[in-house]
Design an enzyme around this catalytic site. Structure first.
Site, PDB file in Angstrom:
ATOM      1  N   ARG A  61       0.751  -0.976   0.009  1.00  0.00           N
ATOM      2  CA  ARG A  61      -0.168  -0.478  -0.286  1.00  0.00           C
ATOM      3  C   ARG A  61       0.926   1.029   0.294  1.00  0.00           C
ATOM      4  O   ARG A  61       0.084   2.482  -0.710  1.00  0.00           O
ATOM      5  CB  ARG A  61      -0.829  -0.355   0.443  1.00  0.00           C
ATOM      6  CG  ARG A  61      -1.949   1.430   1.179  1.00  0.00           C
ATOM      7  CD  ARG A  61      -3.474   0.839   1.444  1.00  0.00           C
ATOM      8  NE  ARG A  61      -3.020  -0.003   2.863  1.00  0.00           N
ATOM      9  CZ  ARG A  61      -2.746   0.485   4.004  1.00  0.00           C
ATOM     10  NH1 ARG A  61      -1.890   1.825   4.407  1.00  0.00           N
ATOM     11  NH2 ARG A  61      -2.432  -0.526   4.913  1.00  0.00           N
ATOM     12  N   TYR A 114     -16.574  14.826 -16.966  1.00  0.00           N
ATOM     13  CA  TYR A 114     -17.234  13.967 -16.943  1.00  0.00           C
ATOM     14  C   TYR A 114     -18.399  13.461 -15.791  1.00  0.00           C
ATOM     15  O   TYR A 114     -18.385  14.561 -14.326  1.00  0.00           O
ATOM     16  CB  TYR A 114     -15.819  12.739 -16.972  1.00  0.00           C
ATOM     17  CG  TYR A 114     -15.857  11.197 -16.316  1.00  0.00           C
ATOM     18  CD1 TYR A 114     -16.312  10.697 -17.527  1.00  0.00           C
ATOM     19  CD2 TYR A 114     -16.167  11.172 -15.142  1.00  0.00           C
ATOM     20  CE1 TYR A 114     -16.382   8.947 -17.274  1.00  0.00           C
ATOM     21  CE2 TYR A 114     -16.320   9.859 -15.318  1.00  0.00           C
ATOM     22  CZ  TYR A 114     -16.613   8.675 -16.256  1.00  0.00           C
ATOM     23  OH  TYR A 114     -16.701   7.299 -16.197  1.00  0.00           O
ATOM     24  N   ASP A 179      -8.857  18.074 -16.442  1.00  0.00           N
ATOM     25  CA  ASP A 179      -8.418  16.451 -16.453  1.00  0.00           C
ATOM     26  C   ASP A 179      -8.559  16.061 -17.885  1.00  0.00           C
ATOM     27  O   ASP A 179      -9.430  16.988 -19.007  1.00  0.00           O
ATOM     28  CB  ASP A 179     -10.457  15.728 -16.226  1.00  0.00           C
ATOM     29  CG  ASP A 179     -10.390  14.589 -16.986  1.00  0.00           C
ATOM     30  OD1 ASP A 179      -9.566  14.200 -17.732  1.00  0.00           O
ATOM     31  OD2 ASP A 179     -11.879  13.777 -15.829  1.00  0.00           O
ATOM     32  N   LYS A 204      -8.910   4.589 -20.080  1.00  0.00           N
ATOM     33  CA  LYS A 204      -9.035   5.023 -21.031  1.00  0.00           C
ATOM     34  C   LYS A 204      -7.873   4.754 -22.390  1.00  0.00           C
ATOM     35  O   LYS A 204      -7.334   3.892 -22.447  1.00  0.00           O
ATOM     36  CB  LYS A 204      -9.645   6.966 -21.235  1.00  0.00           C
ATOM     37  CG  LYS A 204     -10.519   6.701 -20.349  1.00  0.00           C
ATOM     38  CD  LYS A 204     -11.783   6.141 -20.676  1.00  0.00           C
ATOM     39  CE  LYS A 204     -12.756   6.007 -19.597  1.00  0.00           C
ATOM     40  NZ  LYS A 204     -13.116   7.838 -18.835  1.00  0.00           N
TER      41      LYS A 204
HETATM   42  C1  PLP Z   1     -13.575   8.084 -17.592  1.00  0.00           C
HETATM   43  C2  PLP Z   1     -13.074   8.732 -16.948  1.00  0.00           C
HETATM   44  C3  PLP Z   1     -12.997   9.664 -15.847  1.00  0.00           C
HETATM   45  C4  PLP Z   1     -13.605   8.784 -14.835  1.00  0.00           C
HETATM   46  O1  PLP Z   1     -12.535   7.299 -14.407  1.00  0.00           O
HETATM   47  P1  PLP Z   1     -12.247   5.542 -13.947  1.00  0.00           P
HETATM   48  O2  PLP Z   1     -10.631   5.255 -14.470  1.00  0.00           O
HETATM   49  O3  PLP Z   1     -14.052   5.024 -14.555  1.00  0.00           O
HETATM   50  O4  PLP Z   1     -12.557   6.118 -12.537  1.00  0.00           O
HETATM   51  C5  PLP Z   1     -12.597  11.117 -15.026  1.00  0.00           C
HETATM   52  N1  PLP Z   1     -12.583  11.519 -16.179  1.00  0.00           N
HETATM   53  C6  PLP Z   1     -13.073  11.528 -17.643  1.00  0.00           C
HETATM   54  C7  PLP Z   1     -12.603  12.611 -18.835  1.00  0.00           C
HETATM   55  C8  PLP Z   1     -12.849  10.391 -18.328  1.00  0.00           C
HETATM   56  O5  PLP Z   1     -12.939   9.934 -19.141  1.00  0.00           O
END
Ligand code: PLP
Length: 393
Positions: A61, A114, A179, A204
């Site tokens: 951890r 998101y 983001d 992604k």
């Molecule tokens: C998918 C996504 C998230 C969240 O990510 P997870 O890995 O599903 O927790 C946050 N911001 C954007 C732009 C995303 O496409």
């Protein structure tokens, strides 16, 4: 310093020569032998205090070498000192909010975001008060207790681009989180424009093959240390196998993004001409929101688009049911093309009034374009649009 593509292939592999390996060792240890208690105690303090490494990893951890290699590689691609990896993009976002909560309760947020990020912030779940503003209102709404500014660019699902440099200037001393999931470091490196935190849902494009859930925050070392402390305390860590797969996806990141982007540009232009389509949202089209930032802030328009159907919800549902090559599914950034309905799926939790105000309409579909042959993708879209038009009439 090598160029991007060489870094993508070689970063996070500095210790391979000493280890005499050619692929990253996958270390699944939960605990590590402590030969010397004094070294163990010092290592424990260093890691819990937010250090990136210590003489002894102590406990998984606190540190894991397979995860640390993936982090080093992603930091190199983003051009930041550090990267801290989490169990998911949402865990990464939560960690930043918890780390910033010690500096103040107020967060300025630019929509759209998101869906789950919007929900996390709007709910106040992390003890912060989110105020939703337009990008040009940030300077005026900044308060003494403003701990963070949050933006997403390109924004989900309608692909607006936000000017990171302008936001960072308006935020002043307040750190800005970008983001950058939709852009990847191939197309945009927000730290170069003044972002303090660059967040990715590595689920992604970074992972890229639809088999890893992961999140990362790239930042300087001063911002990274509290993030590691939060991770050690909350336990939202990335599993070493996920880190291994994430690292494995990076050498092809640029190849994948560029191939998918080329496909996306073709599909966006053809969709724009299609009689069933009312509007296409894609930064590569003339007149798109923020299109002037393509070439300046973003190296290209990216691999995602959204389009609005004349036939509304029924037509959107019919297209999703009719696709044969594309997969009707949420998520994005995989080698294969995914199509989904934001209002009914990813943005369900967003307040209805906000949905309407941010263009998340019943007839809107979002397309994450993959690296298939573009003609097969177009054939699939054309046949599903035809099925949808017939069923709606
Ligand atoms: C998918 C996504 C998230 C969240 O990510 P997870 O890995 O599903 O927790 C946050 N911001 C954007 C732009 C995303 O496409």
């Amino acid at each position: 310093m090598h160029r991007f593509q060489t870094t993508a292939v070689h970063a996070g592999r500095d210790d391979f020569g000493a280890l005499c390996v050619h692929a990253p060792p996958l270390d699944l240890s939960t605990t590590y032998p402590i030969a010397d208690l004094a070294v163990g105690s010092a290592s424990f303090d260093a890691l819990v205090g937010g250090g990136a490494t210590a003489a002894n990893p102590i406990y998984a951890r606190l540190h894991n070498p397979t995860v640390a290699r993936a982090e080093a590689a992603i930091a190199a691609l983003e051009g930041t000192e550090a990267c801290v990896a989490y169990a998911s993009g949402m865990a990464a976002m939560t960690a930043v909010l918890l780390a910033r909560a010690q500096h103040g309760k107020h967060v300025l947020v630019v929509r759209p975001l998101y869906g789950t990020s919007d929900h996390l912030l709007a709910s106040g779940m992390c003890g912060l008060e989110a105020e939703f503003v337009q990008a040009d209102e940030i300077a005026a709404r900044r308060r003494a207790d403003t701990a963070l500014v949050v933006i997403e660019t390109p924004a989900n699902p309608t692909l607006q681009l936000v000017d990171i440099r302008a936001v960072a200037a308006a935020a002043g001393e307040v750190p800005v989180l970008v983001d950058s999931t939709f852009a990847t470091p191939v197309l945009q490196r927000p730290a170069e424009f003044g972002a303090a935190y660059v967040l990715h849902s590595a689920t992604k494009f970074l992972g890229g093959h639809g088999d890893v859930i992961a999140g990362v925050v790239c930042c300087d070392e001063a911002h990274a240390a509290p993030l590691r402390t939060v991770r050690a305390a909350t336990g939202a860590l990335l599993h070493p196998l996920a880190a291994y797969l994430l690292h494995r996806g990076l050498p092809t990141l640029k190849l994948r993004v560029e191939a998918a982007q080329a496909n996306a540009q073709v599909l966006a232009q053809r969709l724009q001409q299609h009689p069933a389509v009312a509007r296409v949202f894609y930064p590569g089209l003339a007149g798109a929101h923020g299109a002037q930032l393509v070439g300046r802030q973003m190296r290209g328009p990216g691999c995602l688009m959204a389009f609005e159907l004349h036939g509304g919800h029924a037509a959107a549902a019919a297209v999703m049911a009719a696709v044969k090559v594309m997969t009707p599914a949420v998520s994005l950034g995989s080698v294969d093309t995914l199509i989904q309905h934001p209002a009914g799926l990813t943005h369900r939790m967003v307040d209805d009034a906000v949905k309407a105000a941010t263009g998340i309409t019943p007839g809107l579909l979002r397309l994450s374009v993959g690296i298939e042959d573009v003609e097969d993708l177009w054939d699939d879209l054309a046949q599903s649009l035809a099925v949808a038009s017939a069923s709606v009439e």
